[in-house]
Each structure stands twice: as C-alpha cells, then as structure tokens.
Scaffold this motif. Structure first.
Motif, PDB file in Angstrom:
ATOM      1  N   UNK A 184      34.251  14.947   2.566  1.00  0.00           N
ATOM      2  CA  UNK A 184      35.517  15.514   2.852  1.00  0.00           C
ATOM      3  C   UNK A 184      35.335  15.630   3.755  1.00  0.00           C
ATOM      4  N   UNK A 185      34.162  16.008   4.826  1.00  0.00           N
ATOM      5  CA  UNK A 185      34.139  16.965   5.542  1.00  0.00           C
ATOM      6  C   UNK A 185      34.350  15.560   7.029  1.00  0.00           C
ATOM      7  N   UNK A 186      34.459  14.995   7.460  1.00  0.00           N
ATOM      8  CA  UNK A 186      33.809  13.714   8.177  1.00  0.00           C
ATOM      9  C   UNK A 186      34.714  13.708   9.395  1.00  0.00           C
ATOM     10  N   UNK A 187      36.200  15.004   9.503  1.00  0.00           N
ATOM     11  CA  UNK A 187      36.677  14.864  10.982  1.00  0.00           C
ATOM     12  C   UNK A 187      35.679  16.266  11.744  1.00  0.00           C
ATOM     13  N   UNK A 188      35.673  16.681  11.331  1.00  0.00           N
ATOM     14  CA  UNK A 188      34.447  17.896  12.045  1.00  0.00           C
ATOM     15  C   UNK A 188      32.740  17.514  12.749  1.00  0.00           C
ATOM     16  N   UNK A 189      32.397  16.478  12.029  1.00  0.00           N
ATOM     17  CA  UNK A 189      31.375  14.812  12.165  1.00  0.00           C
ATOM     18  C   UNK A 189      31.907  14.289  13.376  1.00  0.00           C
ATOM     19  N   UNK A 190      33.256  13.901  13.171  1.00  0.00           N
ATOM     20  CA  UNK A 190      33.873  12.686  14.698  1.00  0.00           C
ATOM     21  C   UNK A 190      34.148  13.413  16.104  1.00  0.00           C
ATOM     22  N   UNK A 191      34.765  15.265  15.622  1.00  0.00           N
ATOM     23  CA  UNK A 191      34.973  16.103  16.879  1.00  0.00           C
ATOM     24  C   UNK A 191      33.942  16.160  17.465  1.00  0.00           C
ATOM     25  N   UNK A 192      31.928  16.373  16.534  1.00  0.00           N
ATOM     26  CA  UNK A 192      31.043  16.730  17.000  1.00  0.00           C
ATOM     27  C   UNK A 192      30.502  15.425  17.953  1.00  0.00           C
ATOM     28  N   UNK A 193      30.749  13.931  17.377  1.00  0.00           N
ATOM     29  CA  UNK A 193      30.770  13.351  18.084  1.00  0.00           C
ATOM     30  C   UNK A 193      31.134  12.533  19.050  1.00  0.00           C
ATOM     31  N   UNK A 194      32.233  12.841  19.226  1.00  0.00           N
ATOM     32  CA  UNK A 194      32.962  12.496  20.605  1.00  0.00           C
ATOM     33  C   UNK A 194      32.428  13.301  21.419  1.00  0.00           C
ATOM     34  N   UNK A 195      31.974  14.624  21.674  1.00  0.00           N
ATOM     35  CA  UNK A 195      31.673  15.682  22.330  1.00  0.00           C
ATOM     36  C   UNK A 195      30.322  16.009  22.746  1.00  0.00           C
TER      37      UNK A 195
END
Length: 206
Positions: A184-195
């Motif tokens: 469920x912790x996909x939002x932090x992965x998306x933020x890391x992907x953006x960075x």
C-alpha cells in the motif's frame, strides 16, 4: 470477483458475455491459486476450482497454465497503463506529471495485492516467456516516459536506455515493497520515481 483481485478482462471484443465472465473468473482463479501455492505448484485443477468453472472452459480460453498467466499479466498491466496515461494533465509540468502518473499506475496495482504479487513475482517463474512479457510492458512504460518528458522539454533530455533504467529501478522498489508487505506504500515509491527521473534527466524541478 473476490477481495484482492480486480476486473481486468481486455481484448474481449469478439467474446460473448459468458465468455468474458469465464475469462475473468479464470484470471481471478489463477491469481488466487498462485497467491496460495505459487505458480510452480498450481495446477489447472487448482485454477478451475478457484475460478468455479470447468476444465473444459479453461481449455476454451487457454492451452496451458502459462498462457493463462501471461494473458493475466498483459491484461492487468495494460489496464494499469491505461490508468497511467489517462492521469496525465497537460497543464502541469512534466516533473509533476510523471510522479502523478506513476502514483496512479502503482496505486491501481496496489488495490489488488494478490494480483500485484502475481504480476511482479510469479511472472518470472515462466522463464523466457514471462521475461519477454515483462519486457514488453516495461518498454511501454519507458516509451511513455520518453514521450512525455522529451516532448515537454523540446529536446532529448532522456534516452531510451535511461528511461528503461528508471523503469527497472521502479520495478525493484515495487518488489522490495511486496517482500516487506508494504504494497500500500506506493505513493512514496512514486515520489522516489519522480526524483529519479529528474536526476537521470538532469533537469531541476520547476
């Protein structure tokens, strides 16, 4: 449809309503069986039992259990890719667009934890066929990044190899989240992907 799975039947223009329902049941049955027993130990008997359909129905749609898993993988992945592409807001800069799109894509998958594990872990149990299916999907995501980023920058700030490297990194983050029961912790992965995309492209946030 049961908890942990999602409606993902695609490419069904030539199928009857009953056939579409049976195909969906088989996808659900495959995902549930694999979640419990793993792909290697799952049999067609397990899949049809979980799907509540007959063995004959299975063979009307798929020749082997590998064909069923690949069809499930491609259908679910394309469904998530549609979510990714539809999340784009042309009014926003690409840095925000990429993070927003990845959050939508990963969030779509995370809504079905059983399916997510099947797509990212069990597909690899198919060997060359599973790897080829995974590479096709990864290429579509990489192509999406190239299209959005380079078009908005008006120059090639991201190469095909760089885009694929980013996709590979995201896949590893997702696999890690699955292994650690953090689907469920996909939002932090998306933020890391953006960075990561910004760093690889050498473009500062606007």
């Amino acid at each position: 449809m049961t908890a942990g799975t999602t409606s993902i039947v695609m490419g069904t223009n030539n199928l009857s309503t009953d056939a579409i329902e049976h195909r969906q049941r088989l996808f659900d049955g495959m995902a549930r069986s694999v979640a419990v027993k793993g792909y290697g130990s799952s049999t067609i008997a397990d899949i049809v039992r979980e799907a509540s359909v007959s063995r004959r129905t299975f063979y009307e749609h798929f020749a082997t259990k590998a064909d069923c898993l690949i069809a499930l993988y491609e259908a679910a992945s394309h469904n998530a890719l549609d979510v990714l592409q539809s999340s784009i807001d042309p009014k926003r800069n690409w840095q925000n667009q990429v993070e927003q799109a990845m959050e939508a894509y990963l969030g779509c998958l995370a809504r079905s934890p059983i399916l997510m594990r099947t797509l990212f872990v069990e597909i690899l149990g198919l060997g060359a066929a599973g790897l080829a299916a995974r590479r096709r999907v990864n290429q579509e995501i990489a192509d999406f990044m190239l299209k959005v980023i380079n078009a908005r920058e008006g120059r090639s700030v991201l190469t095909a190899d760089m885009a694929m490297a980013v996709v590979g990194g995201i896949n590893e983050l997702v696999l890690q989240a699955i292994e650690q029961n953090r689907v469920q912790d996909m939002k932090s992965i998306a933020a890391t992907a953006g960075a990561l995309v910004r760093a690889v492209a050498g473009v500062e946030p606007k």
